[in-house]
Design an enzyme around this catalytic site. Structure first.
Site, short mmCIF file in Angstrom:
data_model
loop_
_atom_site.label_atom_id
_atom_site.label_comp_id
_atom_site.label_asym_id
_atom_site.label_seq_id
_atom_site.Cartn_x
_atom_site.Cartn_y
_atom_site.Cartn_z
N ASP A 71 0.81 -1.22 0.00
CA ASP A 71 0.00 0.00 0.00
C ASP A 71 0.84 1.27 0.00
OD1 ASP A 71 -2.39 -1.62 0.25
OD2 ASP A 71 -1.82 -1.90 2.33
N HIS B 246 -4.92 -2.68 -6.54
CA HIS B 246 -4.32 -1.52 -7.20
C HIS B 246 -5.46 -0.64 -7.73
CE1 HIS B 246 -0.42 -3.94 -8.18
NE2 HIS B 246 -0.60 -3.71 -6.90
P1 IMP Z 1 -2.10 -13.43 1.51
O1 IMP Z 1 -1.27 -12.79 0.46
O2 IMP Z 1 -3.55 -13.41 1.19
O3 IMP Z 1 -1.61 -14.80 1.88
O4 IMP Z 1 -1.95 -12.51 2.84
C1 IMP Z 1 -0.76 -12.54 3.63
C2 IMP Z 1 -0.45 -11.21 4.28
O5 IMP Z 1 -0.11 -10.25 3.28
C3 IMP Z 1 -1.60 -10.59 5.05
O6 IMP Z 1 -1.07 -9.94 6.19
C4 IMP Z 1 -2.18 -9.57 4.09
O7 IMP Z 1 -2.84 -8.54 4.77
C5 IMP Z 1 -0.92 -9.09 3.41
N1 IMP Z 1 -1.18 -8.58 2.07
C6 IMP Z 1 -1.46 -9.31 0.97
N2 IMP Z 1 -1.60 -8.52 -0.10
C7 IMP Z 1 -1.40 -7.25 0.32
C8 IMP Z 1 -1.39 -5.98 -0.35
O8 IMP Z 1 -1.57 -5.86 -1.57
N3 IMP Z 1 -1.14 -4.89 0.45
C9 IMP Z 1 -0.88 -5.01 1.79
N4 IMP Z 1 -0.87 -6.17 2.43
C10 IMP Z 1 -1.13 -7.29 1.71
#
Ligand code: IMP
Length: 558
Positions: free
Chosen positions: A72, A108
């Site tokens: 982010d 995004h």
């Molecule tokens: P996963 O990618 O769904 O396995 O999530 C794993 C961790 O990555 C979690 O803490 C999510 O909140 C974080 N996360 C996944 N994608 C994003 C993103 O695009 N921005 C910020 N955090 C993310």
């Protein structure tokens, strides 16, 4: 204040100092403060002539953009801007925007020139540009139904995307089974695997490594129904062991979520319901291709496309990272990480053709005056604000008040969940590590307008243990326990004045000094900053001033 005129040797000095600063940053803190704040020597950006070195090492007109912190950071803006820049190069016919990892866990947001918002998860940010082609590459984990929803919604705004969007047949397929598996994994690990977005990202990558996964081409094959029926059957049996009834398990429904503008789930359903949904989406892609039989199919062997694009110097190539180096599966803030290689090095496995060194501009995007984080863990510099709206500031420390102000001013709330993000102070130890390990060679800073004249900006330069000894950043939040971040207070500036600037010179002096400090401390040039939410609120940092001298035996004047 004078802008330090300098030459390429200064760039070399900066690069040469990277390792000393990484392994022992403490002696540099006071030195940088004296030079920048007392002697007013401000050096920001790349020197002219650096291209000579970079060109010799890489393919022209290539840019990689990854998050340098915890996600982010505002990568979308920088992708947009770089795409525009590449397409404005004389003779440039088109550009590719390549997503090489992640899937619908990414969020995004792209704005059309008229200001219409296009929320994207799997589709690359090329969607706005007629002359740009998006590639969802083999390193991605793709949910075909969600992708259909994104394409339909995107096309409603920007028009036909056929021939402007390709999907690797070797991308890893996410189905609702993997999404349900994420729920079961959470149970199996007693919550330790928790914190995921529920989009099936971690099971899909794990299955791929175990050679248990399927790919887009398996869904498009003749025998797809047998393959996915057998898969459903196996999942149903495994889930039953843990007392889950597969048919009633809840999985995200992106179509309904988009239509109703709130998170909606649905039953995974019976085998027939599951297969019918797959069939319907499969048919949609087949019919889409059939509607223009003389054009290439959207689902492609992207390896062959890369072979061609590498050698076509009239095409720019932009690699668009999702998440951030701080969420990398191995070098991120374990245990709360995503499951892909979010670094610039991930481009190799995610495209199977490009190596990191091929890429000329390796950009890490960072929030400048603070950092934000989502997920369950707290970082070392987390201001520990309540994870809900703050109604009473009386119990907050000065730094927390800055954090509470930042959260509102920069609207640090999750785009889908609306959850307030954690606000952390800028951590230069984390930055140095992520830059080094993420393969980052330049920085683009965002949110330079999130500052106030009456509040200093606290920046963590390093950590110490209970004896005062410096301890290096090591990935994994357990390694930051019992460490104390050491901060410097840097003077703030008027954020509203910063928003007005269109050139580096027009920025408030303290903003320039702040950038110089971050550049010096990370030994990495900052080449652009955003200073407000609008598309045009972006300041390119000009090249350093002196004409470059011959370098590596090449005379840049010729
Ligand atoms: P996963 O990618 O769904 O396995 O999530 C794993 C961790 O990555 C979690 O803490 C999510 O909140 C974080 N996360 C996944 N994608 C994003 C993103 O695009 N921005 C910020 N955090 C993310």
């Amino acid at each position: 204040m004078r802008l330090m005129s300098t030459s390429i040797e200064a760039f070399q000095t900066m690069v040469n100092e990277r390792n000393p600063r990484f392994f022992d940053p403490v002696p540099f803190v006071q030195k940088d403060i004296d030079r920048i704040y007392n002697q007013e020597q401000v050096t920001v950006g790349m020197p002219m002539g650096a291209e000579i070195i970079l060109n010799a090492l890489s393919r022209e007109h290539t840019v990689a953009i990854v998050g340098a912190q915890l996600g982010d950071e505002g990568k979308g803006r920088i992708v947009d801007n770089k795409l525009e820049q590449i397409l404005s190069i004389p003779g440039m016919q088109m550009a590719y925007v390549v997503r090489f990892q992640g899937g619908s866990n990414a969020g995004h947001t792209v704005y059309t020139p008229e200001g219409r918002k296009i929320p994207l998860h799997q589709v690359p940010s090329s969607i706005n540009e007629d002359r740009a082609v998006g590639i969802m590459d083999s390193g991605m984990v793709v949910h075909m139904e969600d992708l259909k929803t994104e394409i339909e919604d995107g096309e409603a705004i920007v028009g036909d995307l056929r021939n402007r969007l390709y999907l690797s047949e070797e991308a890893k397929l996410v189905t609702d089974l993997e999404r349900a598996e994420e729920v079961v994994n959470r149970f199996k690990s007693s919550g330790k695997s928790g914190g995921g977005t529920g989009r099936g990202i971690s099971p899909t990558y794990a299955n791929d490594l175990s050679r248990l996964g399927t790919h887009v081409k398996d869904l498009m094959a003749e025998n797809w129904r047998e393959v996915y029926a057998a898969r459903y059957d196996r999942y149903a049996k495994e889930f039953a062991v843990h007392n889950y009834d597969i048919a009633t398990m809840q999985v995200p429904d992106l179509r309904a979520t988009r239509d109703q503008k709130k998170a909606v789930t649905r039953n995974l359903g019976t085998m027939d319901e599951f297969l019918d949904r797959l069939e319907s989406v499969r048919n949609w892609y087949i019919e889409r291709d059939a509607s223009q039989p003389d054009q290439p199919s959207m689902i492609q062997n992207t390896f062959l496309m890369h072979q061609e694009m590498y050698n076509n110097l009239n095409a720019g190539v932009l690699f668009e990272g999702a998440q951030a180096v701080g969420l990398h599966h191995a070098i991120g803030r374990l245990p709360d990480v995503t499951s892909s290689d979010t670094s610039i090095n991930g481009i190799a496995a995610g495209t199977k053709l490009w190596k990191a060194q091929d890429i000329r501009e390796k950009i890490g995007v960072m929030k400048l005056t603070y950092m934000s984080s989502v997920g369950s863990v707290h970082m070392a510099t987390d201001l520990m604000l309540p994870r809900k709206a703050i109604t009473d500031e009386s119990g907050l420390t000065g730094a927390q008040k800055f954090g509470a102000w930042v959260r509102e001013e920069a609207h640090e709330y999750g785009t889908t969940t609306g959850r307030p993000r954690d606000i952390c102070l800028l951590d230069l130890e984390l930055m140095r590590y992520n830059i080094r390990m993420g393969g980052i060679e330049m920085l683009a800073g965002t949110h330079l307008d999130i500052a106030r004249e009456d509040m200093p900006i606290k920046v963590c330069t390093h950590y110490v243990d209970s004896t005062g000894q410096r301890v290096a950043y090591q990935p994994g939040v357990e390694h930051q326990e019992n460490l104390t971040p050491v901060y410097v207070d840097l003077p703030g500036w008027d954020g509203a004045a910063a928003q007005q600037a269109r050139t580096f010179d027009e920025l408030p002096d303290n903003a320039k000094k702040f950038l110089a400090f971050v550049q010096a401390q990370t030994a990495t040039p900052i080449t652009a900053v955003t200073n407000g939410p609008q598309r045009e609120q972006l300041v390119e940092i000009p090249r350093w001033e002196l004409p470059p001298k011959p370098f590596l035996g090449v005379d840049v004047q010729n």
